[in-house]
Design an enzyme around this catalytic site. Sequence first.
Site, PDB file in Angstrom:
ATOM      1  N   HIS A 106       6.290 -24.887 -29.127  1.00  0.00           N
ATOM      2  CA  HIS A 106       7.243 -24.464 -28.088  1.00  0.00           C
ATOM      3  C   HIS A 106       8.601 -24.074 -28.678  1.00  0.00           C
ATOM      4  O   HIS A 106       9.281 -23.177 -28.175  1.00  0.00           O
ATOM      5  CB  HIS A 106       7.412 -25.594 -27.062  1.00  0.00           C
ATOM      6  CG  HIS A 106       7.819 -25.125 -25.708  1.00  0.00           C
ATOM      7  ND1 HIS A 106       7.291 -25.630 -24.559  1.00  0.00           N
ATOM      8  CD2 HIS A 106       8.713 -24.194 -25.304  1.00  0.00           C
ATOM      9  CE1 HIS A 106       7.831 -25.019 -23.509  1.00  0.00           C
ATOM     10  NE2 HIS A 106       8.703 -24.150 -23.939  1.00  0.00           N
TER      11      HIS A 106
ATOM     12  N   TYR B 173       5.987 -28.433 -18.945  1.00  0.00           N
ATOM     13  CA  TYR B 173       6.105 -28.055 -17.528  1.00  0.00           C
ATOM     14  C   TYR B 173       5.465 -29.077 -16.587  1.00  0.00           C
ATOM     15  O   TYR B 173       5.641 -28.986 -15.369  1.00  0.00           O
ATOM     16  CB  TYR B 173       5.478 -26.669 -17.260  1.00  0.00           C
ATOM     17  CG  TYR B 173       5.991 -25.539 -18.128  1.00  0.00           C
ATOM     18  CD1 TYR B 173       7.162 -25.659 -18.874  1.00  0.00           C
ATOM     19  CD2 TYR B 173       5.300 -24.332 -18.216  1.00  0.00           C
ATOM     20  CE1 TYR B 173       7.617 -24.619 -19.689  1.00  0.00           C
ATOM     21  CE2 TYR B 173       5.751 -23.286 -19.016  1.00  0.00           C
ATOM     22  CZ  TYR B 173       6.900 -23.449 -19.754  1.00  0.00           C
ATOM     23  OH  TYR B 173       7.342 -22.422 -20.551  1.00  0.00           O
TER      24      TYR B 173
ATOM     25  N   ASP C  15       0.304 -18.787 -18.373  1.00  0.00           N
ATOM     26  CA  ASP C  15       1.148 -19.376 -19.423  1.00  0.00           C
ATOM     27  C   ASP C  15       1.699 -20.711 -18.936  1.00  0.00           C
ATOM     28  O   ASP C  15       2.438 -20.762 -17.958  1.00  0.00           O
ATOM     29  CB  ASP C  15       2.322 -18.432 -19.732  1.00  0.00           C
ATOM     30  CG  ASP C  15       3.245 -19.020 -20.794  1.00  0.00           C
ATOM     31  OD1 ASP C  15       2.906 -18.935 -21.980  1.00  0.00           O
ATOM     32  OD2 ASP C  15       4.307 -19.588 -20.429  1.00  0.00           O
TER      33      ASP C  15
ATOM     34  N   LYS D 202       1.522 -25.019 -24.695  1.00  0.00           N
ATOM     35  CA  LYS D 202       2.472 -25.200 -25.811  1.00  0.00           C
ATOM     36  C   LYS D 202       2.659 -26.675 -26.156  1.00  0.00           C
ATOM     37  O   LYS D 202       2.634 -27.540 -25.269  1.00  0.00           O
ATOM     38  CB  LYS D 202       3.839 -24.605 -25.438  1.00  0.00           C
ATOM     39  CG  LYS D 202       3.758 -23.208 -24.857  1.00  0.00           C
ATOM     40  CD  LYS D 202       5.105 -22.582 -24.576  1.00  0.00           C
ATOM     41  CE  LYS D 202       4.955 -21.339 -23.714  1.00  0.00           C
ATOM     42  NZ  LYS D 202       4.943 -21.596 -22.267  1.00  0.00           N
TER      43      LYS D 202
HETATM   44  N1  LIG Z   1       8.658 -20.430 -24.355  1.00  0.00           N
HETATM   45  C1  LIG Z   1       9.743 -20.756 -23.709  1.00  0.00           C
HETATM   46  O1  LIG Z   1      10.658 -21.433 -24.236  1.00  0.00           O
HETATM   47  C2  LIG Z   1       9.910 -20.302 -22.280  1.00  0.00           C
HETATM   48  C3  LIG Z   1      11.160 -20.384 -21.666  1.00  0.00           C
HETATM   49  C4  LIG Z   1      11.277 -19.918 -20.346  1.00  0.00           C
HETATM   50  C5  LIG Z   1      10.171 -19.399 -19.700  1.00  0.00           C
HETATM   51  N2  LIG Z   1       8.946 -19.356 -20.319  1.00  0.00           N
HETATM   52  C6  LIG Z   1       7.731 -18.809 -19.629  1.00  0.00           C
HETATM   53  O2  LIG Z   1       8.055 -17.540 -19.070  1.00  0.00           O
HETATM   54  C7  LIG Z   1       7.834 -17.581 -17.651  1.00  0.00           C
HETATM   55  C8  LIG Z   1       8.786 -16.671 -16.912  1.00  0.00           C
HETATM   56  O3  LIG Z   1      10.111 -17.017 -17.149  1.00  0.00           O
HETATM   57  P1  LIG Z   1      11.051 -17.645 -16.008  1.00  0.00           P
HETATM   58  O4  LIG Z   1      10.223 -18.473 -15.109  1.00  0.00           O
HETATM   59  O5  LIG Z   1      12.202 -18.243 -16.727  1.00  0.00           O
HETATM   60  O6  LIG Z   1      11.670 -16.398 -15.256  1.00  0.00           O
HETATM   61  P2  LIG Z   1      11.170 -15.022 -14.623  1.00  0.00           P
HETATM   62  O7  LIG Z   1       9.693 -14.947 -14.485  1.00  0.00           O
HETATM   63  O8  LIG Z   1      11.854 -13.963 -15.375  1.00  0.00           O
HETATM   64  O9  LIG Z   1      11.831 -15.099 -13.194  1.00  0.00           O
HETATM   65  C9  LIG Z   1      11.387 -16.023 -12.238  1.00  0.00           C
HETATM   66  C10 LIG Z   1      12.286 -15.892 -11.024  1.00  0.00           C
HETATM   67  O10 LIG Z   1      12.159 -14.591 -10.444  1.00  0.00           O
HETATM   68  C11 LIG Z   1      11.738 -14.708  -9.087  1.00  0.00           C
HETATM   69  N3  LIG Z   1      10.778 -13.595  -8.858  1.00  0.00           N
HETATM   70  C12 LIG Z   1       9.529 -13.483  -9.334  1.00  0.00           C
HETATM   71  N4  LIG Z   1       8.961 -12.324  -8.943  1.00  0.00           N
HETATM   72  C13 LIG Z   1       9.897 -11.691  -8.186  1.00  0.00           C
HETATM   73  C14 LIG Z   1       9.896 -10.460  -7.477  1.00  0.00           C
HETATM   74  N5  LIG Z   1       8.828  -9.646  -7.495  1.00  0.00           N
HETATM   75  N6  LIG Z   1      11.020 -10.117  -6.798  1.00  0.00           N
HETATM   76  C15 LIG Z   1      12.110 -10.936  -6.776  1.00  0.00           C
HETATM   77  N7  LIG Z   1      12.165 -12.116  -7.433  1.00  0.00           N
HETATM   78  C16 LIG Z   1      11.066 -12.495  -8.126  1.00  0.00           C
HETATM   79  C17 LIG Z   1      11.090 -16.076  -8.967  1.00  0.00           C
HETATM   80  O11 LIG Z   1      11.235 -16.608  -7.677  1.00  0.00           O
HETATM   81  P3  LIG Z   1       9.952 -17.059  -6.757  1.00  0.00           P
HETATM   82  O12 LIG Z   1       9.122 -18.020  -7.542  1.00  0.00           O
HETATM   83  O13 LIG Z   1      10.617 -17.674  -5.572  1.00  0.00           O
HETATM   84  O14 LIG Z   1       9.210 -15.789  -6.437  1.00  0.00           O
HETATM   85  C18 LIG Z   1      11.941 -16.892  -9.957  1.00  0.00           C
HETATM   86  O15 LIG Z   1      13.146 -17.288  -9.350  1.00  0.00           O
HETATM   87  C19 LIG Z   1       7.999 -19.069 -17.318  1.00  0.00           C
HETATM   88  O16 LIG Z   1       7.519 -19.367 -16.034  1.00  0.00           O
HETATM   89  C20 LIG Z   1       7.269 -19.690 -18.466  1.00  0.00           C
HETATM   90  O17 LIG Z   1       5.870 -19.593 -18.269  1.00  0.00           O
HETATM   91  C21 LIG Z   1       8.805 -19.777 -21.609  1.00  0.00           C
END
Ligand SMILES: NC(=O)c1ccc[n+]([C@@H]2O[C@H](COP(=O)([O-])OP(=O)(O)OC[C@H]3O[C@@H](n4cnc5c(N)ncnc54)[C@H](OP(=O)(O)O)[C@@H]3O)[C@@H](O)[C@H]2O)c1
Length: 308
Positions: A134, A72, A67, A101
């Site tokens: 988005h 990004y 994704d 997106k």
């Molecule tokens: N459409 C939208 O508006 C929108 C908005 C936000 C996000 N997104 C998408 O959704 C994805 C995920 O959301 P997000 O990046 O906000 O947050 P997330 O995936 O919920 O959390 C990421 C965080 O968790 C940590 N993490 C990952 N795996 C872990 C594990 N097994 N144990 C402990 N910590 C862990 C990562 O650190 P490390 O990297 O250091 O492991 C990072 O700090 C984004 O990357 C993006 O692709 C879309």
Amino acid sequence: MKFIVNTVAFFALFHVISGLAGKAPTKTLNDGNQIPMLALGTYGFDDIPRMRQAVNWAIEAGYRHIDTAALYENEEEIGKGISDVIKHGLVKREDLFITTKLWNDKHARHQVVPALQESLSKLGLDYVDLYLIHSPEASNADGSPANIDYLETWKGMEEAKKLGLARSIGVSNFNTEQIDRIIKNSLIVPAVNQIEVHPSNSQEEAVKDCFERNIAVMAYSPLGFFVSRGQNGRPGKDDPKILNIARKYNKTVTQIVLRYLLERDLIVLPKSAKRHRIEENINVFDFHLTPEEMAVMKTFNSNTSIFD
Ligand SMILES: NC(=O)c1ccc[n+]([C@@H]2O[C@H](COP(=O)([O-])OP(=O)(O)OC[C@H]3O[C@@H](n4cnc5c(N)ncnc54)[C@H](OP(=O)(O)O)[C@@H]3O)[C@@H](O)[C@H]2O)c1
């Protein structure tokens, strides 16, 4: 001759095992396309060049869905990662599901296809599997609000699909009213709505509304639950109720959180830049939570967004 036949058979089998299968099951979208239930999230890589490495680790670990988004600014590195794994014979293009997106400053109808073409050129691809608006909000290039109706944007998305540049099209951060306006005024129903969902923001209503309209839901920030622990009194990864469930299945709290979302038929997008976590996050397809455990997970909801 026999050697050649055996070799071809071996590679065909290898492809079936390693390529098509992946580790995550797929779900059928309302347009008939298959989407893997788990993707590598890619927002917030501090070190963009590591993105390429992360794509390689993810595909090796069994991910088939990535994704990304124009916002990004990592599509080029992801494209290099995709090219690596195809070149190394780990997968074929058709085994992968790539989501990107459209950013808010390209919402005019005539801007949509060129914006997607720019993303495709960065990714090194002829098509994406899923293209999302988005956000419903349009902006000018300087970030100031622009007066463009997302129905116009959706017409551009339909053109992108007709041209074969996006196999499926959908939206992100849309509410039910906005989705209904699209359904009422357009030819194609969005295949997906990507919204924030995690235990402290369970979004029961929004998810139900999407499912009633045959729209799949991608849960972004799935780990928001414990990463922002402590804020606003939200429970965190040390909560004894979650720890008990994790111990029972010999899993981590993260894996329990992802499983809770998958049991709800949500497509999850955990982001990690670390190899061991990328592997950990996809290791969630060998167990199920009981209805009682799902009820426990439900108690953590406080309708709290991590972005507020
Ligand atoms: N459409 C939208 O508006 C929108 C908005 C936000 C996000 N997104 C998408 O959704 C994805 C995920 O959301 P997000 O990046 O906000 O947050 P997330 O995936 O919920 O959390 C990421 C965080 O968790 C940590 N993490 C990952 N795996 C872990 C594990 N097994 N144990 C402990 N910590 C862990 C990562 O650190 P490390 O990297 O250091 O492991 C990072 O700090 C984004 O990357 C993006 O692709 C879309």
